[in-house]
Scaffold this active site. Structure first.
Site, PDB file in Angstrom:
ATOM      1  N   CYS A  21       0.804  -1.228   0.000  1.00 38.53           N
ATOM      2  CA  CYS A  21       0.000   0.000   0.000  1.00 38.53           C
ATOM      3  C   CYS A  21       0.835   1.276   0.000  1.00 38.53           C
ATOM      4  O   CYS A  21       0.320   2.347  -0.268  1.00 38.53           O
ATOM      5  CB  CYS A  21      -0.943   0.007   1.193  1.00 38.53           C
ATOM      6  SG  CYS A  21      -0.069  -0.159   2.731  1.00 38.53           S
ATOM      7  N   GLU A  68      -6.552  -7.149  -2.232  1.00 38.32           N
ATOM      8  CA  GLU A  68      -6.716  -7.004  -0.781  1.00 38.32           C
ATOM      9  C   GLU A  68      -5.752  -5.959  -0.274  1.00 38.32           C
ATOM     10  O   GLU A  68      -4.620  -5.846  -0.771  1.00 38.32           O
ATOM     11  CB  GLU A  68      -6.434  -8.358  -0.120  1.00 38.32           C
ATOM     12  CG  GLU A  68      -6.550  -8.366   1.375  1.00 38.32           C
ATOM     13  CD  GLU A  68      -5.230  -8.542   2.103  1.00 38.32           C
ATOM     14  OE1 GLU A  68      -5.259  -8.649   3.320  1.00 38.32           O
ATOM     15  OE2 GLU A  68      -4.156  -8.533   1.448  1.00 38.32           O
ATOM     16  N   ARG A  75      -9.225  -8.481  12.378  1.00 39.23           N
ATOM     17  CA  ARG A  75      -8.378  -8.032  11.264  1.00 39.23           C
ATOM     18  C   ARG A  75      -9.278  -7.589  10.117  1.00 39.23           C
ATOM     19  O   ARG A  75      -9.846  -8.410   9.393  1.00 39.23           O
ATOM     20  CB  ARG A  75      -7.485  -9.191  10.802  1.00 39.23           C
ATOM     21  CG  ARG A  75      -6.458  -8.822   9.748  1.00 39.23           C
ATOM     22  CD  ARG A  75      -5.671 -10.039   9.291  1.00 39.23           C
ATOM     23  NE  ARG A  75      -4.566  -9.675   8.428  1.00 39.23           N
ATOM     24  CZ  ARG A  75      -3.346  -9.341   8.839  1.00 39.23           C
ATOM     25  NH1 ARG A  75      -3.061  -9.355  10.122  1.00 39.23           N
ATOM     26  NH2 ARG A  75      -2.409  -9.009   7.989  1.00 39.23           N
ATOM     27  N   ARG A 133      -9.855  -5.897   6.568  1.00 41.88           N
ATOM     28  CA  ARG A 133      -9.149  -5.597   5.331  1.00 41.88           C
ATOM     29  C   ARG A 133     -10.172  -5.293   4.234  1.00 41.88           C
ATOM     30  O   ARG A 133     -11.276  -5.845   4.234  1.00 41.88           O
ATOM     31  CB  ARG A 133      -8.316  -6.812   4.877  1.00 41.88           C
ATOM     32  CG  ARG A 133      -7.091  -7.064   5.757  1.00 41.88           C
ATOM     33  CD  ARG A 133      -6.048  -5.971   5.552  1.00 41.88           C
ATOM     34  NE  ARG A 133      -4.802  -6.167   6.251  1.00 41.88           N
ATOM     35  CZ  ARG A 133      -4.480  -5.629   7.426  1.00 41.88           C
ATOM     36  NH1 ARG A 133      -5.357  -4.888   8.072  1.00 41.88           N
ATOM     37  NH2 ARG A 133      -3.297  -5.816   7.967  1.00 41.88           N
TER      38      ARG A 133
HETATM   39  C1  SAM Z   1       0.846  -7.220   1.554  1.00 43.40           C
HETATM   40  S1  SAM Z   1       2.085  -8.310   1.079  1.00 43.40           S
HETATM   41  C2  SAM Z   1       1.159  -9.621   0.373  1.00 43.40           C
HETATM   42  C3  SAM Z   1       1.326 -10.893   1.134  1.00 43.40           C
HETATM   43  C4  SAM Z   1       0.591 -12.097   0.583  1.00 43.40           C
HETATM   44  N1  SAM Z   1      -0.781 -11.853   0.302  1.00 43.40           N
HETATM   45  C5  SAM Z   1       0.723 -13.282   1.537  1.00 43.40           C
HETATM   46  O1  SAM Z   1      -0.229 -14.009   1.716  1.00 43.40           O
HETATM   47  O2  SAM Z   1       1.793 -13.465   2.123  1.00 43.40           O
HETATM   48  C6  SAM Z   1       2.744  -7.507  -0.358  1.00 43.40           C
HETATM   49  C7  SAM Z   1       3.915  -8.251  -0.965  1.00 43.40           C
HETATM   50  O3  SAM Z   1       4.321  -7.595  -2.166  1.00 43.40           O
HETATM   51  C8  SAM Z   1       5.727  -7.761  -2.299  1.00 43.40           C
HETATM   52  N2  SAM Z   1       6.216  -6.757  -3.260  1.00 43.40           N
HETATM   53  C9  SAM Z   1       6.430  -5.443  -3.043  1.00 43.40           C
HETATM   54  N3  SAM Z   1       6.882  -4.836  -4.150  1.00 43.40           N
HETATM   55  C10 SAM Z   1       6.947  -5.783  -5.108  1.00 43.40           C
HETATM   56  C11 SAM Z   1       7.362  -5.790  -6.479  1.00 43.40           C
HETATM   57  N4  SAM Z   1       7.792  -4.668  -7.066  1.00 43.40           N
HETATM   58  N5  SAM Z   1       7.296  -6.944  -7.175  1.00 43.40           N
HETATM   59  C12 SAM Z   1       6.872  -8.088  -6.573  1.00 43.40           C
HETATM   60  N6  SAM Z   1       6.487  -8.163  -5.272  1.00 43.40           N
HETATM   61  C13 SAM Z   1       6.522  -7.029  -4.550  1.00 43.40           C
HETATM   62  C14 SAM Z   1       6.234  -7.580  -0.878  1.00 43.40           C
HETATM   63  O4  SAM Z   1       7.529  -8.153  -0.707  1.00 43.40           O
HETATM   64  C15 SAM Z   1       5.140  -8.288  -0.058  1.00 43.40           C
HETATM   65  O5  SAM Z   1       5.484  -9.621   0.219  1.00 43.40           O
END
Ligand code: SAM
Length: 353
Positions: free
Chosen positions: A73, A111, A155, A157
């Site tokens: 986010c 989400e 939680r 979301r």
């Molecule tokens: C909110 S978490 C989502 C977690 C996931 N839904 C789970 O069940 O574990 C967002 C994820 O996006 C990844 N992320 C951030 N920037 C990214 C990018 N440029 N390319 C790929 N993944 C990325 C982060 O490392 C993080 O693990």
């Protein structure tokens, strides 16, 4: 019969994948930038996600029915500048739009934190909804709370469902009748970390809040009192410290994404003692299976689970998507769940680790 398929974008440690596989869908593609998350993902699902979404050639991603994305986010503050949905240098959200434009999935499940609705007085969120609508999708969204889906965690979301053929109806999702309490999710045996009674104060007449939380006391380490107004030591929101102790007869507060040492404490009335919630208990209250292989680093494990998604919420959501017939082109066959032992174990070569 064709099996419905999905791409797991911003996959983290695979919360979405656990839920969609349980609903009988097959994952054809995943992408995740963190090497630590990719390693955990590979250990559990048998394939290593691709890396940075900005480096992915979307044309090479297989055709899928659903895209899931619990997207980060942080970049939203520049959303309103409308850098252009096709511009790869735009915000992370616009990569999802670009991917949708190229792959044309029937359904997209997004989400994020509830606060997303309010950033810059809601204008960022409106830009996102408009972007999805301009790609010719119906867009529905709702705040869902893990405690209404069989998990003892408050939680909240925001879930966004963009669908190609007809709008998704959130009102068809049936919340659980009974709210689960923390007590039923605790480990019988573990290396529990108890607090000494001198380290905490219990309050008199604790009351259950509407959220299901029962605040029963707070930790009183003197270090946290420095610079803090007297009698506000326990207000974790004010001091950004999870100082509060909660009853196991209620639900747990949100496991935060920034947490790396797991300062979550619970009061056990039978023992009249306070102890830390174990890491296994943290994974349980997110709906992760017992056999899930966590990172060997405890601080990574805390961060990864706080960043993840409550799997039971996603499972119910996907079941409703299937029931509402949003996947026209495929008739969904329920695949049997593959046990971790049956999964082909792969040699891990994770770039960055
Ligand atoms: C909110 S978490 C989502 C977690 C996931 N839904 C789970 O069940 O574990 C967002 C994820 O996006 C990844 N992320 C951030 N920037 C990214 C990018 N440029 N390319 C790929 N993944 C990325 C982060 O490392 C993080 O693990």
């Amino acid at each position: 019969m064709t099996v419905a398929t999905f791409a797991d974008i911003f996959a983290g440690i695979g919360g979405f994948r656990i839920a969609l596989e349980k609903a009988g869908l097959q994952c054809l593609y995943s992408c995740e930038i963190s090497p630590e998350c990719r390693q955990v993902y590979a250990q559990n699902f048998g394939d290593v996600p691709e890396i940075d979404i900005s480096e992915v050639d979307f044309e090479k991603i297989p055709n899928i029915n659903i895209i899931t994305a619990g997207f980060p986010c942080q970049p939203f503050s520049i959303c309103g500048k409308r850098k252009g949905f096709a511009d790869k240098r735009g915000t992370i959200f616009f990569y999802i739009c670009e991917l949708i434009k190229i792959k044309q999935p029937e359904v997209v499940i997004l989400e994020n934190v509830k606060h997303l609705l309010h950033v810059e007085k809601g204008s960022n969120f409106r830009v996102m909804i408009n972007a999805l609508e301009s790609l010719n999708y119906f867009v529905s969204y709702q705040i869902l709370n893990a405690k209404d889906f069989g998990l003892p965690q408050n939680r909240e979301r925001v879930f966004i469902v963009a669908s190609k053929h007809k709008p998704f109806d959130f009102s068809q999702i049936e919340p659980e009748q009974n709210i689960q309490i923390l007590k039923s999710f605790l480990c019988d045996r573990a290396n529990f970390e108890y607090l000494d009674p001198s380290e905490y104060t219990l309050i008199e007449n604790p009351k259950k809040q509407d959220s299901g939380l029962i605040f029963v006391g707070y930790r009183n380490k003197s270090i946290w009192k420095t610079g803090i107004r007297p009698n506000t030591e326990h207000l974790s929101r004010v001091h950004r410290q999870p100082n509060r102790i909660y009853s196991v007869g209620g639900v747990h507060p949100t496991l935060p994404s920034q947490e790396s040492s797991g300062r979550f404490f619970i009061y056990l009335p039978e023992e009249d003692r306070v102890r830390k919630l174990t890491i296994q208990e943290c994974y349980r209250i997110m709906g992760f299976p017992e056999h899930f292989k966590r990172s060997q680093s405890l601080s990574e494990s805390y961060k990864q689970i706080g960043n993840s998604v409550a799997t039971t919420v996603v499972y119910k959501l996907v079941k409703a998507i299937l029931q509402q017939d949003l996947l026209h082109k495929s008739s969904v066959q329920t695949l049997p769940l593959v046990s971790p032992k049956q999964r082909k174990l792969i040699q891990l070569t994770i770039p960055g680790l």
